[in-house]
Design an enzyme around this catalytic site. Sequence first.
Site, PDB file in Angstrom:
ATOM      1  N   GLY A  66      47.996  30.665  35.418  1.00 47.98           N
ATOM      2  CA  GLY A  66      48.946  31.234  34.474  1.00 47.98           C
ATOM      3  C   GLY A  66      50.245  31.560  35.156  1.00 47.98           C
ATOM      4  O   GLY A  66      50.466  31.190  36.303  1.00 47.98           O
ATOM      5  N   VAL A  74      53.567  34.525  35.816  1.00 46.54           N
ATOM      6  CA  VAL A  74      53.897  35.943  35.901  1.00 46.54           C
ATOM      7  C   VAL A  74      55.353  36.115  35.464  1.00 46.54           C
ATOM      8  O   VAL A  74      56.233  35.436  35.980  1.00 46.54           O
ATOM      9  CB  VAL A  74      53.700  36.461  37.342  1.00 46.54           C
ATOM     10  CG1 VAL A  74      54.071  37.931  37.440  1.00 46.54           C
ATOM     11  CG2 VAL A  74      52.263  36.241  37.801  1.00 46.54           C
ATOM     12  N   ASP A  79      41.659  35.595  49.573  1.00 47.92           N
ATOM     13  CA  ASP A  79      42.834  34.712  49.486  1.00 47.92           C
ATOM     14  C   ASP A  79      44.065  35.390  50.083  1.00 47.92           C
ATOM     15  O   ASP A  79      45.160  35.328  49.528  1.00 47.92           O
ATOM     16  CB  ASP A  79      43.074  34.318  48.025  1.00 47.92           C
ATOM     17  CG  ASP A  79      43.917  33.052  47.896  1.00 47.92           C
ATOM     18  OD1 ASP A  79      44.086  32.324  48.903  1.00 47.92           O
ATOM     19  OD2 ASP A  79      44.414  32.784  46.782  1.00 47.92           O
TER      20      ASP A  79
HETATM   21  P1  ADP Z   1      48.094  33.008  41.137  1.00 46.38           P
HETATM   22  O1  ADP Z   1      46.710  33.515  41.015  1.00 46.38           O
HETATM   23  O2  ADP Z   1      48.382  32.026  40.076  1.00 46.38           O
HETATM   24  O3  ADP Z   1      48.453  32.561  42.534  1.00 46.38           O
HETATM   25  P2  ADP Z   1      49.588  35.458  41.624  1.00 46.38           P
HETATM   26  O4  ADP Z   1      48.965  36.719  41.144  1.00 46.38           O
HETATM   27  O5  ADP Z   1      49.522  35.164  43.078  1.00 46.38           O
HETATM   28  O6  ADP Z   1      49.041  34.245  40.762  1.00 46.38           O
HETATM   29  O7  ADP Z   1      51.105  35.448  41.152  1.00 46.38           O
HETATM   30  C1  ADP Z   1      51.892  34.274  41.314  1.00 46.38           C
HETATM   31  C2  ADP Z   1      53.276  34.662  41.790  1.00 46.38           C
HETATM   32  O8  ADP Z   1      53.905  35.517  40.803  1.00 46.38           O
HETATM   33  C3  ADP Z   1      53.317  35.469  43.078  1.00 46.38           C
HETATM   34  O9  ADP Z   1      53.292  34.654  44.234  1.00 46.38           O
HETATM   35  C4  ADP Z   1      54.631  36.211  42.938  1.00 46.38           C
HETATM   36  O10 ADP Z   1      55.705  35.363  43.245  1.00 46.38           O
HETATM   37  C5  ADP Z   1      54.681  36.516  41.436  1.00 46.38           C
HETATM   38  N1  ADP Z   1      54.089  37.845  41.160  1.00 46.38           N
HETATM   39  C6  ADP Z   1      52.787  38.117  40.932  1.00 46.38           C
HETATM   40  N2  ADP Z   1      52.577  39.423  40.722  1.00 46.38           N
HETATM   41  C7  ADP Z   1      53.784  40.019  40.826  1.00 46.38           C
HETATM   42  C8  ADP Z   1      54.244  41.396  40.737  1.00 46.38           C
HETATM   43  N3  ADP Z   1      53.383  42.391  40.478  1.00 46.38           N
HETATM   44  N4  ADP Z   1      55.554  41.628  40.921  1.00 46.38           N
HETATM   45  C9  ADP Z   1      56.404  40.621  41.201  1.00 46.38           C
HETATM   46  N5  ADP Z   1      56.050  39.325  41.301  1.00 46.38           N
HETATM   47  C10 ADP Z   1      54.757  39.010  41.117  1.00 46.38           C
HETATM   48 MG    MG Z   2      48.543  33.726  44.228  1.00 44.20          MG
END
Ligand code: ADP
Ligand code: MG
Length: 263
Positions: free
Chosen positions: A19, A21, A124
């Site tokens: 998904g 963010v 991870d």
């Molecule tokens: P995935 O499981 O798809 O890798 P992530 O949770 O790692 O998803 O989020 C993908 C990207 O979105 C992160 O690498 C970062 O760039 C951005 N992101 C995720 N969470 C946050 C947050 N709380 N604040 C700012 N950016 C975020």
């Molecule tokens: Mg990630």
Amino acid sequence: KKIDQEYELDRTLGKGKFGSVVLCRSKATGEEFACKTLRKGEEIVHREVEIMQHLSGHPGVVTLKAVYEDAEFFYLVMELCSGGRLLDQMAREGLYSEQKAAHIIKELMLAVRYCHEMGVVHRDIKPENILLGTSGQMKLADFGLAVRILDGQSLTGVVGSPAYVAPEVLVGNYSEKVDIWSAGVLLHALLVGVLPFQGDSLDTMFEAIKKEKLDFVGGAWEFVSQPARDLLSKMLTRNISTRLTADQILRHPWISFYTEPLL
Ligand code: ADP
Ligand code: MG
Ligand code: MG
């Protein structure tokens, strides 16, 4: 209630496997958050929501503020990490001083110690999943591959990112110590600017992870102190019983030398 009744959705902050963010703003208070959309259905997606709910409450772990859902998606409203990813900071910074690296590893180990105490293995840890707060504080994010372990049961299944994966993951059963290995790979990258185990293909990289010796020779190694090398070799050891725990890393002389003592 529906998420768009309470929040205004803004620009995309990041994209991932399951998904995206986006930045979102509370209509009531104007406060900004990050909203991660996860498509329902996969068991792994339910686990991410459940684990984040279980963990909320440590300054080094991204806090979950609220969860919304509709027929298709979960929407995780999280604390906004406006400093972006450690990965991007590393690309700008190049090599880190030992002092800066020690601060990052200390903050990371405080978060990892908390997760392990809560029975959660992240699985991870890598600079894409380490985010930074407004004043640069480290926040461990992305619990999409995390699992809960009960009563020291061992884990199976090859997951994680190839360059950061621990050797025992490639062979069979493993424990929370896999997170320490991944943090060791990160420490190596911070200190000498390259990943410790590389290869032209996944297979050769995995062979290197399973067998190659760390030699501390060449490149930036000549500038790296003995205590830093000592810690690194105790994080990137294939002997799981001697690989340090997060708590032991926090007490290692290299960390105490460069950072404030633990309370
Ligand atoms: P995935 O499981 O798809 O890798 P992530 O949770 O790692 O998803 O989020 C993908 C990207 O979105 C992160 O690498 C970062 O760039 C951005 N992101 C995720 N969470 C946050 C947050 N709380 N604040 C700012 N950016 C975020
Ligand atoms: Mg990630
Ligand atoms: Mg994920």
